[in-house]
Design an enzyme around this catalytic site. Structure first.
Site, PDB file in Angstrom:
ATOM      1  CE1 TYR A 149     -24.538  91.228   4.405  1.00  0.00           C
ATOM      2  CE2 TYR A 149     -25.602  92.677   2.831  1.00  0.00           C
ATOM      3  CZ  TYR A 149     -24.573  91.818   3.164  1.00  0.00           C
ATOM      4  OH  TYR A 149     -23.594  91.552   2.253  1.00  0.00           O
ATOM      5  CG  HIS A 185     -14.603  88.971  -0.812  1.00  0.00           C
ATOM      6  ND1 HIS A 185     -15.000  87.739  -0.322  1.00  0.00           N
ATOM      7  CD2 HIS A 185     -15.615  89.824  -0.542  1.00  0.00           C
ATOM      8  CE1 HIS A 185     -16.211  87.849   0.194  1.00  0.00           C
ATOM      9  NE2 HIS A 185     -16.603  89.102   0.079  1.00  0.00           N
ATOM     10  CG  ASP A 239       0.155  90.698   5.319  1.00  0.00           C
ATOM     11  OD1 ASP A 239      -0.082  89.480   5.159  1.00  0.00           O
ATOM     12  OD2 ASP A 239       0.711  91.402   4.440  1.00  0.00           O
ATOM     13  CG  HIS A 262     -18.702  86.423   6.259  1.00  0.00           C
ATOM     14  ND1 HIS A 262     -18.215  87.593   5.730  1.00  0.00           N
ATOM     15  CD2 HIS A 262     -17.654  85.579   6.366  1.00  0.00           C
ATOM     16  CE1 HIS A 262     -16.924  87.450   5.512  1.00  0.00           C
ATOM     17  NE2 HIS A 262     -16.558  86.245   5.894  1.00  0.00           N
ATOM     18  CB  SER A 321     -25.203  86.571   3.950  1.00  0.00           C
ATOM     19  OG  SER A 321     -23.935  86.839   3.383  1.00  0.00           O
ATOM     20  NE  ARG A 323     -21.872  89.231  -2.159  1.00  0.00           N
ATOM     21  CZ  ARG A 323     -21.652  90.501  -1.831  1.00  0.00           C
ATOM     22  NH1 ARG A 323     -20.819  90.807  -0.864  1.00  0.00           N
ATOM     23  NH2 ARG A 323     -22.286  91.468  -2.461  1.00  0.00           N
TER      24      ARG A 323
END
Length: 140
Positions: A22, A79, A86, A99, A101, A110
């Site tokens: 990150y 995930h 919703d 994301h 990464s 992931r």
């Protein structure tokens, strides 16, 4: 235009945890850069981070009529959070999933997002620039 950047679980630790994945910049530093870029483009941006699923759902619901787009890095909620899925499906504000990464180059768990199907798009693997690319996508 006005945007909301939403960060989920554990992203408050950006710059402190898994620096090889990150990076070493804090979330606050990344947010400042995004804010500066939005100002240069003539846009406004708000930021929110929470480790609580319900708070993220509430922010998504409150976006209706208040924002032109949402950039969402839900962290691990990506995930399995059907509640966040919703909430996204219930509003007309477009959401871009982000994301830092490349999740497809990481652990198997992931690689599955329950959010992607209800998002406008997905940007991943560009580190902090993933957020910038997502914000810019709203003005293309």
């Amino acid at each position: 235009m006005k945007f909301l950047v939403l960060n989920g679980v554990n992203l408050n630790l950006t710059g402190k945890r898994e620096k090889g994945v990150y990076g070493s910049e804090t979330l606050e530093s990344i947010n400042r850069e995004l804010e500066e870029d939005c100002e240069k483009q003539g846009h406004k941006v708000d930021f929110f981070q929470s480790n609580l699923e319900g708070e993220i759902c509430t922010k998504i619901q409150e976006a209706e009529g208040n924002y032109d787009g949402i950039v969402l890095n839900a962290g691990a909620f990506t995930h399995y959070s059907f509640a966040i899925r919703d909430a996204i499906a219930a509003i007309s504000v477009p959401v871009v999933e982000v994301h830092m990464s490349n999740v497809y180059a990481r652990e198997e768990f992931r690689r599955k997002s329950v959010l992607t199907e209800v998002c406008k798009g997905e940007i991943l693997g560009f580190g902090k620039k993933s957020y910038l690319l997502a914000l810019r996508s709203f003005t293309l």
